[in-house]
Design a protein around this motif. Structure first.
Motif, PDB file in Angstrom:
ATOM      1  N   UNK A  37       0.804  -1.229   0.000  1.00 28.89           N
ATOM      2  CA  UNK A  37       0.000   0.000   0.000  1.00 28.89           C
ATOM      3  C   UNK A  37       0.835   1.277   0.000  1.00 28.89           C
ATOM      4  N   UNK A  38       1.888   1.301   0.809  1.00 27.21           N
ATOM      5  CA  UNK A  38       2.644   2.544   0.982  1.00 27.21           C
ATOM      6  C   UNK A  38       3.852   2.652   0.061  1.00 27.21           C
ATOM      7  N   UNK A  39       3.987   1.762  -0.891  1.00 22.24           N
ATOM      8  CA  UNK A  39       5.130   1.820  -1.802  1.00 22.24           C
ATOM      9  C   UNK A  39       5.175   3.139  -2.558  1.00 22.24           C
ATOM     10  N   UNK A  40       6.390   3.653  -2.731  1.00 21.48           N
ATOM     11  CA  UNK A  40       6.629   4.786  -3.624  1.00 21.48           C
ATOM     12  C   UNK A  40       6.962   4.169  -4.981  1.00 21.48           C
ATOM     13  N   UNK A  62      -0.003   5.648  -7.347  1.00 19.58           N
ATOM     14  CA  UNK A  62       0.868   5.105  -8.380  1.00 19.58           C
ATOM     15  C   UNK A  62       1.236   6.216  -9.360  1.00 19.58           C
ATOM     16  N   UNK A  63       2.543   6.477  -9.474  1.00 24.23           N
ATOM     17  CA  UNK A  63       3.032   7.393 -10.506  1.00 24.23           C
ATOM     18  C   UNK A  63       3.128   6.621 -11.819  1.00 24.23           C
ATOM     19  N   UNK A  64       2.737   7.250 -12.915  1.00 28.93           N
ATOM     20  CA  UNK A  64       2.918   6.640 -14.227  1.00 28.93           C
ATOM     21  C   UNK A  64       3.558   7.668 -15.161  1.00 28.93           C
ATOM     22  N   UNK A  65       4.490   7.185 -15.993  1.00 23.44           N
ATOM     23  CA  UNK A  65       5.158   8.036 -16.983  1.00 23.44           C
ATOM     24  C   UNK A  65       4.732   7.549 -18.355  1.00 23.44           C
ATOM     25  N   UNK A  66       4.026   8.402 -19.085  1.00 22.46           N
ATOM     26  CA  UNK A  66       3.468   8.003 -20.387  1.00 22.46           C
ATOM     27  C   UNK A  66       3.746   9.091 -21.417  1.00 22.46           C
ATOM     28  N   UNK A  67       4.389   8.698 -22.519  1.00 21.96           N
ATOM     29  CA  UNK A  67       4.728   9.641 -23.582  1.00 21.96           C
ATOM     30  C   UNK A  67       3.577   9.841 -24.559  1.00 21.96           C
ATOM     31  N   UNK A  68       2.759   8.817 -24.743  1.00 23.18           N
ATOM     32  CA  UNK A  68       1.645   8.871 -25.691  1.00 23.18           C
ATOM     33  C   UNK A  68       0.503   9.681 -25.073  1.00 23.18           C
ATOM     34  N   UNK A  69       0.216  10.842 -25.657  1.00 21.48           N
ATOM     35  CA  UNK A  69      -0.773  11.744 -25.069  1.00 21.48           C
ATOM     36  C   UNK A  69      -2.174  11.135 -25.043  1.00 21.48           C
ATOM     37  N   UNK A  70      -2.506  10.336 -26.074  1.00 18.87           N
ATOM     38  CA  UNK A  70      -3.824   9.704 -26.104  1.00 18.87           C
ATOM     39  C   UNK A  70      -3.988   8.719 -24.944  1.00 18.87           C
ATOM     40  N   UNK A 108      10.186   2.395  -6.421  1.00 18.67           N
ATOM     41  CA  UNK A 108      10.150   1.090  -7.080  1.00 18.67           C
ATOM     42  C   UNK A 108       9.652   1.354  -8.501  1.00 18.67           C
ATOM     43  N   UNK A 109      10.338   0.821  -9.482  1.00 17.37           N
ATOM     44  CA  UNK A 109      10.047   1.107 -10.884  1.00 17.37           C
ATOM     45  C   UNK A 109       9.655  -0.196 -11.580  1.00 17.37           C
ATOM     46  N   UNK A 110       8.618  -0.134 -12.422  1.00 22.91           N
ATOM     47  CA  UNK A 110       8.275  -1.309 -13.212  1.00 22.91           C
ATOM     48  C   UNK A 110       7.722  -0.866 -14.560  1.00 22.91           C
ATOM     49  N   UNK A 135      13.690  -2.579  -9.609  1.00 24.21           N
ATOM     50  CA  UNK A 135      13.065  -2.404 -10.914  1.00 24.21           C
ATOM     51  C   UNK A 135      12.594  -3.763 -11.412  1.00 24.21           C
ATOM     52  N   UNK A 136      11.408  -3.797 -11.992  1.00 22.41           N
ATOM     53  CA  UNK A 136      10.882  -5.013 -12.629  1.00 22.41           C
ATOM     54  C   UNK A 136      10.488  -4.640 -14.053  1.00 22.41           C
ATOM     55  N   UNK A 137      11.142  -5.283 -15.030  1.00 26.93           N
ATOM     56  CA  UNK A 137      10.907  -4.914 -16.417  1.00 26.93           C
ATOM     57  C   UNK A 137      10.608  -6.126 -17.286  1.00 26.93           C
ATOM     58  N   UNK A 138       9.693  -5.921 -18.225  1.00 30.96           N
ATOM     59  CA  UNK A 138       9.496  -6.853 -19.326  1.00 30.96           C
ATOM     60  C   UNK A 138      10.406  -6.391 -20.458  1.00 30.96           C
ATOM     61  N   UNK A 139      11.254  -7.305 -20.937  1.00 29.06           N
ATOM     62  CA  UNK A 139      12.218  -7.009 -21.989  1.00 29.06           C
ATOM     63  C   UNK A 139      12.258  -8.165 -22.977  1.00 29.06           C
TER      64      UNK A 139
END
Length: 276
Positions: A37-40, A62-70, A108-110, A135-139
């Protein structure tokens, strides 16, 4: 709830968009991230919210970073998700993660990273690793293989060494192409990267490590005697326990760190010339 976000969006090739849709895969990734619950916590490229939705149900914010404006607009207008989200319309390659976290409160980044920017994005994140908890990433699977590669293997290279300098690398799972829409042509994999509180090997100047790795791996079939010729002598190599006849993939991270510090101590600046 997920359908409200996914309707009517066509994947954009220029953003490298492949949207995750397999619910079992999604559940396994969220289990691996294990958000509380308290994760940054911040997601890079939420896309159609396949991971955003289940993660947001477990966290307060939850912070989200999104480049696609739509896509950012869709998230902002989604009645279920928007109360939990702080949306940053930005290019993750240029984003300053210290605006979200600190050494005392790391992020924490994913994310399901676009294949075309995954390597430069990870390098960008490593440069800010002091404010990142994990960090947890799909690659692409082949990229995860390279991240985790050990010396004496064909997959071991500059990316392996830079990643392992900053982070512990833990491959989590493979993901088949049919888990995505549109299906990519390659198998994917999920990896956990955990930045070290104290690095096993430290260099005095990270740029020197990057330069040594570039020299060694630009023509990886050369012996280290040839690739470092003019900068480090055979005698100096032998003093570090490195045979001059070894190739780039035979040398450990610790030894590369020692070579980087040696270059710095010798005050050699112009090491970017490719050796003939």
């Amino acid at each position: 709830m997920h359908d409200l976000v996914t309707q009517g969006h066509t994947a954009r090739k220029r953003f490298g968009q492949n949207f995750l849709q397999d619910q079992n895969v999604i559940a396994n990734i969220v289990r691996a991230i294990n958000p509380s619950a308290d994760d940054n916590i911040v997601e890079i490229g939420p896309g159609l919210a396949a991971l955003t939705t289940p993660v947001s149900e477990k966290v307060n914010k939850l912070h989200v970073i999104e480049l696609d404006r739509d896509l950012a607009k869709r998230l902002r207008e989604n009645p279920f998700l928007s109360p939990k989200l702080e949306i940053h319309e930005a290019d993750a390659l240029k984003f300053d993660f210290s605006t979200l976290g600190s050494k005392e409160n790391p992020v924490r980044v994913f994310g399901n990273l676009p294949y075309n920017i995954s390597t430069p994005l990870m390098i960008h994140l490593f440069s800010q690793s002091e404010v990142i908890k994990d960090m947890h990433f799909m690659l692409q699977k082949e990229v995860v293989t390279r991240l985790a590669a050990a010396p004496d293997s064909k997959d071991y290279g500059r990316l392996s060494l830079i990643t392992q300098y900053y982070c512990k690398v833990i491959p989590i799972m493979e993901v088949k192409p049919n888990a995505f829409r549109p299906a990519p042509k390659v198998t994917s994999a999920v990896v956990r990267l955990v930045p070290y509180d104290k690095k096993p090997y430290e260099v005095k100047d990270i740029r020197k490590l990057e330069q040594v790795l570039a020299l060694a791996f630009n023509q990886r079939r050369k012996t280290i005697h040839n690739s470092l010729r003019g900068f480090i002598s055979d005698e100096e190599l032998l003093n570090l326990g490195i045979s001059p006849q070894l190739r780039a993939e035979n040398i450990t991270l610790q030894q590369y760190c020692q070579l980087a510090d040696m270059l710095l101590d010798k005050n050699i600046e112009n090491v970017n010339q490719t050796q003939s």
